[in-house]
Enzyme design. Structure first.
Site, mmCIF file in Angstrom:
data_model
loop_
_atom_site.group_PDB
_atom_site.id
_atom_site.type_symbol
_atom_site.label_atom_id
_atom_site.label_comp_id
_atom_site.label_asym_id
_atom_site.label_seq_id
_atom_site.Cartn_x
_atom_site.Cartn_y
_atom_site.Cartn_z
ATOM 1 N N LYS A 169 4.590 8.827 19.095
ATOM 2 C CA LYS A 169 4.931 7.989 17.944
ATOM 3 C C LYS A 169 6.442 8.039 17.745
ATOM 4 O O LYS A 169 7.044 9.119 17.808
ATOM 5 C CB LYS A 169 4.211 8.511 16.697
ATOM 6 C CG LYS A 169 4.385 7.647 15.446
ATOM 7 C CD LYS A 169 3.611 8.223 14.262
ATOM 8 C CE LYS A 169 3.656 7.310 13.035
ATOM 9 N NZ LYS A 169 2.892 7.838 11.892
ATOM 10 N N SER B 120 -0.121 4.313 9.632
ATOM 11 C CA SER B 120 1.087 3.823 10.261
ATOM 12 C C SER B 120 1.144 4.068 11.769
ATOM 13 O O SER B 120 1.944 3.452 12.451
ATOM 14 C CB SER B 120 2.302 4.498 9.614
ATOM 15 O OG SER B 120 2.280 5.895 9.853
ATOM 16 N N SER C 187 -2.404 8.211 8.062
ATOM 17 C CA SER C 187 -1.824 7.463 9.186
ATOM 18 C C SER C 187 -2.277 7.875 10.570
ATOM 19 O O SER C 187 -1.938 7.215 11.543
ATOM 20 C CB SER C 187 -0.304 7.544 9.140
ATOM 21 O OG SER C 187 0.181 6.590 8.243
HETATM 22 N N1 GLN Z 1 -0.920 4.171 4.284
HETATM 23 C C1 GLN Z 1 -0.286 5.259 3.603
HETATM 24 C C2 GLN Z 1 1.079 4.852 3.120
HETATM 25 O O1 GLN Z 1 1.425 3.748 3.311
HETATM 26 C C3 GLN Z 1 -0.207 6.466 4.495
HETATM 27 C C4 GLN Z 1 0.903 6.413 5.471
HETATM 28 C C5 GLN Z 1 0.990 7.652 6.290
HETATM 29 O O2 GLN Z 1 0.079 8.464 6.320
HETATM 30 N N2 GLN Z 1 2.137 7.818 6.909
HETATM 31 O O3 GLN Z 1 1.808 5.610 2.541
#
Ligand code: GLN
Length: 493
Positions: free
Chosen positions: A78, A159, A183
């Site tokens: 990532k 994400s 995410s």
């Molecule tokens: N969808 C969540 C957010 O937008 C989690 C994102 C994540 O875990 N990095 O904050």
């Protein structure tokens, strides 16, 4: 069977037996990336030459009789993990051409164990999002299609959307992800693969671009539970450079996957029966409980009474920490600078141009909830709610060994859906956020398909630092589910 279809575990055996070389395995993946990545956009940077060098080094090491846990196994990273000498973007314009002079601890651990890095995977900008829509490099396409509807482009979740789509489409044997509020787990669910967010503190955060430091945690994503176990064992461990990483031995997670669930007590949190949840997700959840019961586990209803405040607390705490972490992108220390009339003007222009709309929204929310006069009403209260959510889990884990819930309230949705209203997007995190606030481990395992033929995941939550039970339960579900469906866009298809 083509080399890209192998599980990480099977590829490891094949390399050990000498059925193929790390170079052949890496080349097969690079060819697949060349063919499919222009469409899927799972990678923002492909590291072809370096990957082949690493593969050759792995082959040379093996011919000298060396073996290491990941020797010669190609992975996606990532693009939130700093990689020495390789551009790291966090999918943001503001980092510009930033090339870190150091390697994150997690990726250094993977390299120590012999892994090959194919490239840097796309993500939501600064890991903020649930659909990989907010990336400055454009969205990622989910390789799965609704039955009879090959035209509609679905999101891979977020994400870690590039990691999810890349692993599902066979453009890597496994990937790193990070999980702040879901995410790893939600994109794993949307892409029909497995992914685990370990306990907060299990993996070092050093060298990972920070989003919300009290929540961020790295973890693996792969096509099987066992493959996640193999990867986590290499990624995890104490790091003096991250004071929140825990000094505890890293267990043999692979062995944990073979443990029986007989006699385990599995909790069903009553508050996760969310209103408006699709009936097929409800049914799959029931099915998952039945599988565990058949395998000898005892199912017990439990209550996590503060669940309903989880999303609200998360969307205060996470933006608050983000607004503080992102203050460092000022046009001076990293990447992008947009010149202005004076210093302040330069700051403002750089940050206005460098950050996308969602990141700007988070910074505004975070700055607001931390400001004098609002701090007590929002931030301090959210912290208190967080403590209550942790207490809910502690009390539940006094009665049960693990919890089973759905991973997300929906299957993958279409690009463009939920985009008019950020709150609709945030609602997708309803089942993943509480475990993040409590810091407990959570794993998504593919368990079935919805009526459109799209994958759905179930989430296993465990006690702090008891990833072994999480792996045992997830592996039992995986065995019972026999999930063999394949995405329509994949290498060799
Ligand atoms: N969808 C969540 C957010 O937008 C989690 C994102 C994540 O875990 N990095 O904050």
């Amino acid at each position: 069977m083509s080399l890209t279809d192998l599980s990480l575990a099977a590829a490891r055996e094949g390399l050990r037996r000498g059925d193929f070389t790390a170079r052949e395995l890496t080349e097969a993946h690079l060819t697949a990336i060349e063919a499919l990545n222009p469409r899927l956009n799972a990678y923002v940077t492909v590291m072809a030459d370096r990957a082949l060098d690493q593969a050759d080094a792995a082959d040379a090491a093996r011919s000298r009789g060396e073996d290491r846990p990941l020797l010669g196994l190609p992975l996606a990273i990532k693009d939130l993990f700093c990689t020495e000498g390789v551009r790291t973007t966090a999918a943001s314009r503001i980092l510009g051409p930033f090339v870190p002079p150091y390697e994150s601890t997690v990726t250094a651990n993977l390299l120590r164990d012999g892994a090959v890095f194919l490239g840097k995977a796309n993500l939501d900008e600064f890991a903020m999002g649930s659909s990989n829509i907010t990336s400055a490099f454009g969205p990622v396409e989910n390789p799965w299609k609704r039955q009879g509807d090959p035209a509609t482009v679905l999101v891979p979740g977020g994400s870690s959307g590039g990691s999810g789509a890349g692993v599902a489409a066979r453009l890597a044997l496994g990937a790193t992800g990070t999980d702040t509020g879901g995410s790893i787990r939600q994109p794993a669910s949307f892409c029909g693969i497995a992914g685990i967010k370990p306990t907060y503190g299990r993996c070092s955060r050093w060298g990972i671009v920070a989003f919300a430091s009290s929540l961020d945690q790295a973890g693996p994503m792969a096509r099987t539970v066992q493959d996640c176990a193999i990867l986590l064992r290499s990624m995890a461990g104490h790091d003096p450079k991250d004071s929140t990483s825990i000094d505890r031995p890293v267990p043999d997670y692979e062995a944990a996957c073979r443990r029986s669930v007989k006699g385990l007590r599995i909790g069903v949190p009553r508050e996760y029966r969310a209103e408006g949840m699709p009936a097929e997700i409800e049914r799959l959840w029931e099915q998952g409980l039945a599988w565990l019961r058949d395998a000898g586990a005892e199912i017990i209803e439990v209550s996590l009474p503060h669940t309903k405040y989880g999303l609200a607390a998360y969307y205060i705490v996470a933006p608050a920490e983000a607004s503080s972490n992102l203050a460092r992108y000022d046009g001076v220390r990293f990447g992008l600078r947009v010149e202005g009339e004076d210093l302040r003007d330069m700051y403002e222009r750089t940050r206005a141009e460098g950050f996308g709309a969602e990141v700007r929204r988070r910074i505004l929310i975070g700055t607001y909830v931390l400001s004098a006069g609002y701090y007590d009403a929002y931030y301090l209260r959210a912290q208190k709610v967080r403590a209550l959510i942790l207490r809910d889990f502690t009390e539940a884990f006094a009665r049960v060994d693990a919890l089973l819930t759905p991973t997300a309230p929906s299957a993958a949705f279409a690009q463009g859906e939920k985009m008019d209203d950020p709150v609709k997007m945030y609602l997708n995190d309803i089942f993943t956020v509480p475990a993040s606030l409590a810091g407990v481990p959570g794993m998504s395992v593919p368990a079935g398909l919805d009526g459109d033929g799209l994958p759905l995941g179930l989430q296993v939550l465990g006690r702090p630092f008891d990833e072994e039970t999480v792996f045992a339960v997830a592996a039992a579900i995986e065995r019972a589910a026999g999930f063999e469906a394949l995405p329509s866009l994949r290498a060799g298809a």
